[in-house]
Motif scaffolding. Structure first.
Motif, mmCIF file in Angstrom:
data_model
loop_
_atom_site.group_PDB
_atom_site.id
_atom_site.type_symbol
_atom_site.label_atom_id
_atom_site.label_comp_id
_atom_site.label_asym_id
_atom_site.label_seq_id
_atom_site.Cartn_x
_atom_site.Cartn_y
_atom_site.Cartn_z
ATOM 1 N N LEU A 30 0.837 -1.193 0.000
ATOM 2 C CA LEU A 30 0.000 0.000 0.000
ATOM 3 C C LEU A 30 0.873 1.245 0.000
ATOM 4 N N GLY A 31 1.908 1.219 0.841
ATOM 5 C CA GLY A 31 2.830 2.348 0.889
ATOM 6 C C GLY A 31 3.580 2.552 -0.411
ATOM 7 N N LYS A 32 3.969 1.456 -1.048
ATOM 8 C CA LYS A 32 4.702 1.553 -2.317
ATOM 9 C C LYS A 32 3.825 2.136 -3.426
ATOM 10 N N ALA A 33 2.549 1.814 -3.403
ATOM 11 C CA ALA A 33 1.660 2.202 -4.497
ATOM 12 C C ALA A 33 1.004 3.566 -4.299
ATOM 13 N N LEU A 41 -5.973 5.898 -3.673
ATOM 14 C CA LEU A 41 -6.115 4.905 -2.606
ATOM 15 C C LEU A 41 -6.826 3.659 -3.114
ATOM 16 N N VAL A 42 -7.822 3.857 -3.957
ATOM 17 C CA VAL A 42 -8.525 2.712 -4.555
ATOM 18 C C VAL A 42 -7.545 1.849 -5.348
ATOM 19 N N LYS A 83 -3.693 -2.995 -5.602
ATOM 20 C CA LYS A 83 -2.354 -3.568 -5.758
ATOM 21 C C LYS A 83 -1.910 -4.303 -4.494
ATOM 22 N N ALA A 84 -2.230 -3.728 -3.333
ATOM 23 C CA ALA A 84 -1.856 -4.364 -2.071
ATOM 24 C C ALA A 84 -2.586 -5.692 -1.885
ATOM 25 N N ILE A 85 -3.857 -5.721 -2.272
ATOM 26 C CA ILE A 85 -4.632 -6.963 -2.178
ATOM 27 C C ILE A 85 -4.058 -8.020 -3.114
ATOM 28 N N ASP A 86 -3.678 -7.624 -4.319
ATOM 29 C CA ASP A 86 -3.061 -8.578 -5.251
ATOM 30 C C ASP A 86 -1.774 -9.159 -4.661
ATOM 31 N N ALA A 87 -1.026 -8.324 -3.952
ATOM 32 C CA ALA A 87 0.214 -8.796 -3.338
ATOM 33 C C ALA A 87 -0.074 -9.798 -2.220
ATOM 34 N N VAL A 147 -16.347 -1.426 -1.804
ATOM 35 C CA VAL A 147 -17.118 -0.323 -1.219
ATOM 36 C C VAL A 147 -16.333 0.982 -1.324
ATOM 37 N N LEU A 148 -15.034 0.908 -1.082
ATOM 38 C CA LEU A 148 -14.181 2.084 -1.232
ATOM 39 C C LEU A 148 -14.212 2.598 -2.670
ATOM 40 N N ALA A 149 -14.142 1.680 -3.621
ATOM 41 C CA ALA A 149 -14.078 2.049 -5.036
ATOM 42 C C ALA A 149 -15.358 2.702 -5.540
ATOM 43 N N VAL A 150 -16.500 2.305 -4.972
ATOM 44 C CA VAL A 150 -17.768 2.876 -5.444
ATOM 45 C C VAL A 150 -18.160 4.132 -4.672
#
Length: 204
Positions: A91-94, A104-105, A110-114, A138-141
């Motif tokens: 998350l910090g890297k992205a 943030l979305v 990316k963090a979830i994929d990792a 929910v964050l994305a919408v």
């Protein structure tokens, strides 16, 4: 989304306290379907994070998140340290220093994929991904803080009737059904603590 130093320190304290204050609950959940050490391990990790204040809050938000992740990887035992630590580090890297909600979305995706790659797992297997993935939606919408926190709690609850396919709980087979996943519960606690500090608004 730009956090000043005071807000960054508040965020770190909120994250740590959310886990430390629920350590016994997390341990109890893990005793049912795991090694019984999730609460203690997570508490140890976030106590180590707290010990790096106030210097930790002096960093930019992306660097602070990466430092939190590194501490968790080093201090938290079992699978939780690498998985939760990976989420914070990626998350910090992205995340750019000056970020908007769309950043943030994208960063959480990316963090979830990792986390998926690190744990060789997907949502639906009774892991913390069963909280992270629906919360990211929910964050994305455009969900506000209340909606995000509510989804985090409900998503953790939804792991209770699931059959564990990954992690220590998978060894129990059908006996894993009927117990909330402790990793999902700790993820929901962290998310709820974060959004209370960040105060997401649907219009942001």
């Amino acid at each position: 989304m730009s956090l000043d130093r005071a807000a960054r320190e508040k965020l770190v304290r909120a994250l740590a306290e959310s886990v430390i204050q629920h350590a016994d609950e997390l341990t109890s959940l893990d005793q049912a379907i795991g090694d019984g050490d999730h609460g203690l391990n997570m508490k140890r990790g976030f106590e180590a994070v707290l010990a790096t204040l106030p210097g930790l809050a002096d960093k930019s938000l992306p660097e602070m998140l990466k430092a939190i992740g590194m501490t968790l990887v080093m201090k938290v035992g079992g699978a939780s340290g690498p998985l939760v630590g990976t989420f914070f580090m990626e998350l910090g890297k992205a995340l750019p220093e000056q970020s908007i909600r769309a950043d943030l979305v994208a960063a959480t995706a990316k963090a979830i994929d990792a986390v998926k790659a690190r744990g060789r797992s997907e949502a639906g297997q009774k892991t913390l991904l069963d909280v992270l993935v629906p919360v990211q939606v929910v964050l994305a919408v455009g969900g506000d803080a209340k909606a995000i926190a509510a989804e985090a709690a409900q998503a953790a609850d939804r792991t209770t009737p699931m059959l564990a396919i990954r992690g220590r709980a998978s060894f129990l087979g059908e006996r894993s059904i009927g117990h909330m996943d402790p990793g999902s519960r700790s993820a929901s606690l962290l998310i709820s603590a974060a959004v209370k500090v960040l105060e997401f608004e649907a219009s942001s």
